[in-house]
Design a protein around this motif. Structure first.
Motif, PDB file in Angstrom:
ATOM      1  N   GLY A 193       0.775  -1.219  -0.312  1.00 23.44           N
ATOM      2  CA  GLY A 193       0.380   0.229  -0.243  1.00 23.44           C
ATOM      3  C   GLY A 193       0.431   1.546  -0.263  1.00 23.44           C
ATOM      4  N   ASP A 194       2.041   1.553   0.133  1.00 23.59           N
ATOM      5  CA  ASP A 194       2.790   2.192   0.143  1.00 23.59           C
ATOM      6  C   ASP A 194       3.176   2.956  -1.538  1.00 23.59           C
ATOM      7  N   TYR A 195       2.684   4.054  -1.176  1.00 23.86           N
ATOM      8  CA  TYR A 195       2.230   4.253  -2.549  1.00 23.86           C
ATOM      9  C   TYR A 195       2.626   6.350  -3.154  1.00 23.86           C
ATOM     10  N   VAL A 196       3.323   6.542  -4.077  1.00 27.36           N
ATOM     11  CA  VAL A 196       3.687   7.298  -4.522  1.00 27.36           C
ATOM     12  C   VAL A 196       3.406   8.357  -6.657  1.00 27.36           C
ATOM     13  N   ARG A 197       3.165   9.262  -6.338  1.00 30.42           N
ATOM     14  CA  ARG A 197       2.805   9.371  -7.780  1.00 30.42           C
ATOM     15  C   ARG A 197       2.527  10.947  -7.863  1.00 30.42           C
ATOM     16  N   ILE A 198       3.567  11.171  -8.715  1.00 26.98           N
ATOM     17  CA  ILE A 198       3.475  12.200  -9.508  1.00 26.98           C
ATOM     18  C   ILE A 198       2.459  13.000 -10.797  1.00 26.98           C
ATOM     19  N   ASP A 199       1.888  14.121 -10.749  1.00 28.35           N
ATOM     20  CA  ASP A 199       0.921  14.336 -11.434  1.00 28.35           C
ATOM     21  C   ASP A 199       1.423  15.805 -12.186  1.00 28.35           C
ATOM     22  N   GLY A 200       1.514  15.611 -13.168  1.00 31.72           N
ATOM     23  CA  GLY A 200       1.885  17.285 -13.826  1.00 31.72           C
ATOM     24  C   GLY A 200       0.317  17.300 -15.234  1.00 31.72           C
ATOM     25  N   PRO A 201       0.890  18.797 -15.603  1.00 36.54           N
ATOM     26  CA  PRO A 201       0.191  19.124 -16.897  1.00 36.54           C
ATOM     27  C   PRO A 201       0.137  17.925 -18.309  1.00 36.54           C
ATOM     28  N   SER A 202       1.262  17.143 -17.895  1.00 36.60           N
ATOM     29  CA  SER A 202       2.027  16.219 -19.211  1.00 36.60           C
ATOM     30  C   SER A 202       2.969  15.110 -18.403  1.00 36.60           C
ATOM     31  N   VAL A 203       3.207  14.945 -17.720  1.00 34.76           N
ATOM     32  CA  VAL A 203       3.844  13.854 -16.752  1.00 34.76           C
ATOM     33  C   VAL A 203       2.743  12.798 -16.483  1.00 34.76           C
ATOM     34  N   TRP A 204       2.336  11.644 -15.837  1.00 34.84           N
ATOM     35  CA  TRP A 204       2.496  10.860 -14.645  1.00 34.84           C
ATOM     36  C   TRP A 204       2.972  10.178 -14.182  1.00 34.84           C
ATOM     37  N   VAL A 205       3.871   9.588 -12.977  1.00 30.45           N
ATOM     38  CA  VAL A 205       4.290   8.794 -12.655  1.00 30.45           C
ATOM     39  C   VAL A 205       3.723   8.120 -11.537  1.00 30.45           C
ATOM     40  N   GLU A 206       3.066   6.384 -11.281  1.00 32.07           N
ATOM     41  CA  GLU A 206       2.670   5.970 -10.075  1.00 32.07           C
ATOM     42  C   GLU A 206       4.349   5.171  -9.758  1.00 32.07           C
ATOM     43  N   PHE A 207       3.751   4.545  -8.379  1.00 26.18           N
ATOM     44  CA  PHE A 207       4.204   3.366  -8.439  1.00 26.18           C
ATOM     45  C   PHE A 207       4.363   2.862  -6.719  1.00 26.18           C
ATOM     46  N   VAL A 208       3.477   1.692  -6.901  1.00 27.17           N
ATOM     47  CA  VAL A 208       2.893   1.311  -5.847  1.00 27.17           C
ATOM     48  C   VAL A 208       3.925  -0.044  -4.979  1.00 27.17           C
ATOM     49  N   CYS A 209       3.657  -0.308  -3.994  1.00 24.13           N
ATOM     50  CA  CYS A 209       3.741  -1.270  -3.622  1.00 24.13           C
ATOM     51  C   CYS A 209       3.070  -2.320  -3.060  1.00 24.13           C
ATOM     52  N   GLN A 210       3.035  -4.013  -4.137  1.00 21.27           N
ATOM     53  CA  GLN A 210       2.324  -4.743  -3.317  1.00 21.27           C
ATOM     54  C   GLN A 210       2.862  -5.755  -2.544  1.00 21.27           C
ATOM     55  N   ASN A 211       2.636  -6.712  -1.866  1.00 21.18           N
ATOM     56  CA  ASN A 211       2.517  -8.154  -0.902  1.00 21.18           C
ATOM     57  C   ASN A 211       2.747  -8.821  -2.249  1.00 21.18           C
ATOM     58  N   GLY A 212       3.908 -10.030  -2.349  1.00 25.37           N
ATOM     59  CA  GLY A 212       4.713 -10.902  -2.879  1.00 25.37           C
ATOM     60  C   GLY A 212       3.689 -11.749  -4.009  1.00 25.37           C
ATOM     61  N   VAL A 213       3.631 -12.126  -4.696  1.00 22.99           N
ATOM     62  CA  VAL A 213       2.959 -13.038  -5.482  1.00 22.99           C
ATOM     63  C   VAL A 213       3.289 -14.709  -5.582  1.00 22.99           C
ATOM     64  N   VAL A 214       4.346 -15.024  -5.167  1.00 23.69           N
ATOM     65  CA  VAL A 214       5.154 -15.679  -5.271  1.00 23.69           C
ATOM     66  C   VAL A 214       5.911 -15.989  -4.234  1.00 23.69           C
ATOM     67  N   TYR A 215       6.797 -14.657  -4.304  1.00 21.20           N
ATOM     68  CA  TYR A 215       7.717 -14.725  -3.382  1.00 21.20           C
ATOM     69  C   TYR A 215       6.903 -13.840  -1.901  1.00 21.20           C
ATOM     70  N   GLN A 216       5.971 -14.441  -1.369  1.00 20.59           N
ATOM     71  CA  GLN A 216       4.792 -13.893  -0.690  1.00 20.59           C
ATOM     72  C   GLN A 216       5.481 -13.300   1.488  1.00 20.59           C
ATOM     73  N   ASP A 217       6.417 -13.602   1.236  1.00 17.24           N
ATOM     74  CA  ASP A 217       7.014 -13.185   2.224  1.00 17.24           C
ATOM     75  C   ASP A 217       7.868 -11.661   1.756  1.00 17.24           C
ATOM     76  N   GLN A 218       7.960 -11.129   0.968  1.00 17.99           N
ATOM     77  CA  GLN A 218       8.155  -9.902   0.090  1.00 17.99           C
ATOM     78  C   GLN A 218       7.001  -9.060  -0.447  1.00 17.99           C
ATOM     79  N   VAL A 219       7.297  -7.543  -0.542  1.00 14.17           N
ATOM     80  CA  VAL A 219       6.752  -6.479  -1.518  1.00 14.17           C
ATOM     81  C   VAL A 219       7.190  -6.860  -3.044  1.00 14.17           C
ATOM     82  N   HIS A 220       6.375  -6.272  -3.404  1.00 10.51           N
ATOM     83  CA  HIS A 220       7.331  -6.415  -5.381  1.00 10.51           C
ATOM     84  C   HIS A 220       6.003  -5.119  -6.030  1.00 10.51           C
TER      85      HIS A 220
END
Length: 397
Positions: free
Chosen positions: A351-378
């Motif tokens: 759930g850690d999440y960062v966004r940069i939103d401009g007139p043009s640029v859009w960037v998102e980065f989010v952490c999810q629990n691991g799918v295969v490596y379930q003890d880690q985030v991806h």
């Protein structure tokens, strides 16, 4: 990013010095590499690769390991060594060959998927899908389909982290419903005819990757959407090489959020929670009407530089000349650009999440629990542009 340097000017037929259009020169090189790749293919393979530039084809990308069921193009594991080398040359030309370039990033993303394939094939869980690639299948796919043709099956298997994935392989991985991990399950399509004058798109992707570069009249008209994620977030191969494909992406955001004061953090905090990026596959044109967070015009000059530095890794996954032009645009629009976050700022927890939103640029980065490596985030991330996605060839209103 682009590789070889180019002269600042070249002589016309009359001997007069004239500026070199680096974007046009770069596009010409990509067109040449694209045609060289097409010339290695059979007529049937060309039919699978060279497709119409339609909205349906352009928007057919995913972050899931769903193979060719969710994306067009020719599958890497079906290519011969010579064909694979030509495909590799095309990607290098479009994305760059040096350290920290787009091609290097893409190569590491494919390696991460081989790590997942190896981890699943060695799992002893009886819940593994019956149609998952076997250890032999995974190895052969890596040998023939890695973006590095010199890599061997042993390279892929030995690159897996030493910690074994916890839990059983999830129903969404490994082969269930056509889902499969590994560098063999990446697809390359050319939408429209590669040309120095027409409009066409380089479309490449697989699990955790979607590259969409649109060319128009000899220049890049759009380098987005660009989805990039990774699981595991880092690993060390047997030769001692440590890979962390999204480290520079994450670290730029950490420096930015780490520079914010308590009051600035309070202003940047979003009320919503995020389990994934907001503008992932199938969300074309769905930009929020209202920008949220702290406006860059309220930041110090040093913090403004950190915003641009945080944006740059996503933009660097295209040729240098195009990246420079995009960054110039985003710098001009910086004061109208917003920085926001949800969850924590450590980018190490679900759930850690960062966004940069401009007139043009859009960037998102989010952490999810691991799918295969379930003890880690991806990580899941996406770069878009409000006006340049798919070269602005389609309307999503």
């Amino acid at each position: 990013m682009a590789n070889a340097s180019t002269p600042a000017a070249e002589k016309s037929a009359a001997g007069v010095q004239r500026p070199v259009d680096k974007q046009a020169k770069g596009t010409a090189a990509v067109v040449s590499a694209a045609n060289a790749f097409l010339n290695t293919l059979t007529s049937d393979q060309q039919a699978s690769t060279l497709l119409d530039l339609t909205q349906a084809n352009a928007t057919a990308w995913s972050n899931l390991p769903c193979g060719g069921t969710c994306r067009p193009g020719i599958q890497f594991s079906t290519l011969s060594d010579d064909q694979l080398a030509a495909a590799e040359a095309l990607l290098k030309t479009a994305l760059g060959t040096g350290k920290d370039t787009g091609y290097e990033h893409v190569l590491q993303t494919l390696k991460a998927d081989d790590v997942l394939a190896s981890a699943e094939s060695t799992s002893s869980s009886s819940a593994a899908p019956t149609d998952a690639p076997t250890a032999t299948d995974s190895a052969s796919a890596t040998d023939s389909a890695s973006a590095d043709p010199s890599a061997t099956a042993t390279d892929s298997a030995s690159a897996a982290p030493t910690d074994v994935p916890t839990g059983a392989p999830p129903s969404g991985g490994g082969g269930a419903g056509g889902f499969s991990y590994g560098s063999g399950y990446y697809y390359l399509a050319l939408l429209g005819t590669p040309s120095k004058t027409g409009t066409w798109q380089l479309h490449f992707g697989g699990h955790h990757l979607a590259v969409n570069i649109t060319y128009k009249d000899g220049k890049v008209s759009g380098a987005s959407p660009f989805f990039t994620g990774v699981e595991p977030t880092s690993w060390t191969a047997d030769d001692g090489t440590t890979y962390a494909p999204l480290a520079k992406f994450r670290d730029g955001l950490l420096k930015l959020t780490g520079s914010l004061s308590t009051s600035q953090l309070a202003e940047a905090k979003l009320s919503e929670s995020f389990s994934d990026v907001l503008l992932g596959p199938g969300k074309d044109g769905d930009f929020p009407e209202t920008k949220e967070g702290i406006k860059a015009s309220e930041l110090s000059p040093k913090q403004k530089k950190l915003v641009l530095a945080a944006i740059h890794p996503w933009i660097a996954d295209v040729d240098d000349a195009t990246a420079a032009q995009l960054m110039k645009t985003y710098a001009k629009e910086l004061d109208q650009t917003y920085v926001a976050y949800s969850g924590g700022t450590g980018l190490d927890t679900q759930g850690d999440y960062v966004r940069i939103d401009g007139p043009s640029v859009w960037v998102e980065f989010v952490c999810q629990n691991g799918v295969v490596y379930q003890d880690q985030v991806h990580y899941h991330t996406v770069y878009r542009d409000h006006t340049r996605d798919y070269g602005n060839e389609f309307s999503f209103s």
